[in-house]
Design an enzyme around this catalytic site. Structure first.
Site, PDB file in Angstrom:
ATOM      1  CG  HIS A 196      -0.210  -0.075   2.528  1.00 57.10           C
ATOM      2  ND1 HIS A 196       0.224   1.025   3.220  1.00 57.10           N
ATOM      3  CD2 HIS A 196       0.157  -1.151   3.263  1.00 57.10           C
ATOM      4  CE1 HIS A 196       0.816   0.650   4.331  1.00 57.10           C
ATOM      5  NE2 HIS A 196       0.791  -0.671   4.387  1.00 57.10           N
ATOM      6  CG  ASP A 197      -0.441   4.272   1.087  1.00 56.02           C
ATOM      7  OD1 ASP A 197      -1.290   4.965   0.500  1.00 56.02           O
ATOM      8  OD2 ASP A 197      -0.704   3.589   2.099  1.00 56.02           O
ATOM      9  N   GLY A 205       5.041  -0.905   2.476  1.00 52.61           N
ATOM     10  CA  GLY A 205       4.211   0.282   2.330  1.00 52.61           C
ATOM     11  C   GLY A 205       4.991   1.576   2.390  1.00 52.61           C
TER      12      GLY A 205
END
Length: 269
Positions: free
Chosen positions: A123-124, A141
């Site tokens: 994520h991200d 992440g």
């Protein structure tokens, strides 16, 4: 729509947007908020979910999972996104998770990337153009990976780490600190092992630019004074050398992680 090919066993939600020439193979699943640009190919058993956009000409191989809920306990269903660029190759069992509210809501992969089997982008994370993740590479992440970075197999990247453009990460490395542009990092926990000279030559950088970068590298990572002083001196001494300025700017803009440094007493360059 006649040039779109969807296998009878595939399930494509009614809201999905399919560009010209899209091919969706056996047993694939495509969610209602997915956008597949022109000539995307899902070979078979691929799942694409969430607010995911996949750029033109990208091919995704069997058992890849793109856009499903991130592996972050702080995620609470926010409408975050995945964006994958053009002409990427995403091999078997790759996983790519969307962003989160705490990280900008977006996971992004650039153009012309190769993600080999079983690699993971969390994520991200923001991955640049022309990046290669070899088999079993795990990108945690909130990481930022520059253009033309190359990873050997079975590497792991700690959350919030930055890896500068044209860096090389040796196989089986654990990267828990920032790696400068054009650098080469190897080990668990990784240390800076000089410059990625092979990659620089292959990318067409001229000999004079590489020679200047080597001189600046020796200066920045010498033992005299503080790192900040050496970086400031390099910024002035090599003010017209673009590669050196890339390194200086990268170090000056550090935020969350310390810098990956050479091993004490090494002669690496």
């Amino acid at each position: 729509m006649s040039d779109i090919v969807v296998h009878p066993t595939a399930i494509v939600a009614s809201g999905a947007q399919l560009g010209a020439g899209v091919k969706i193979g056996p047993y694939c699943m495509v969610g209602e908020h997915v956008v597949l640009r022109d000539n995307v190919e899902l070979i078979s058993h691929v799942v694409v979910e969430g607010n995911t956009t996949i750029g033109a000409g990208t091919r995704i191989f069997p058992f890849a999972s793109v856009g499903h809920q991130p592996q972050d306990l702080k995620f609470h269903g926010e409408a975050s996104r995945v964006e994958i660029g053009e002409r990427c190759t995403i091999r078997e069992s790759v996983t790519i998770n969307p962003g989160t509210e705490g990280g900008g809501m977006l996971t992004k992969i650039g153009n012309d990337c190769l993600l080999m089997a079983c690699s993971h982008v969390a994520h991200d994370a923001h991955v640049g153009n022309n990046v290669v993740l070899a088999n079993y590479v795990g990108v945690a992440g909130h990481t930022v990976i520059g253009d033309y970075v190359r990873f050997g197999g079975m590497c792991a990247v700690h959350q919030f780490v930055r890896i500068g453009a044209h860096a090389f990460i040796g196989a089986h490395s654990m990267i828990d600190n920032d790696v400068i542009p054009y650098g080469m990092a190897i080990g668990n926990r990784a240390r800076l092992a000089g410059l990625n000279l092979v990659g620089l030559k292959r990318s067409g950088f001229d000999r004079e630019a590489i020679h200047t970068l080597r001189a600046a590298y020796r200066m920045i990572f010498s033992s005299e004074g503080t790192l900040r002083e050496r970086v400031d001196d390099a910024a002035v001494m090599f003010k017209d050398a673009s590669l050196v300025q890339d390194v200086v700017t990268f170090i000056a803009t550090a935020k969350d992680r310390p810098l990956c440094l050479p091993r004490a007493g090494s002669e690496e360059e």
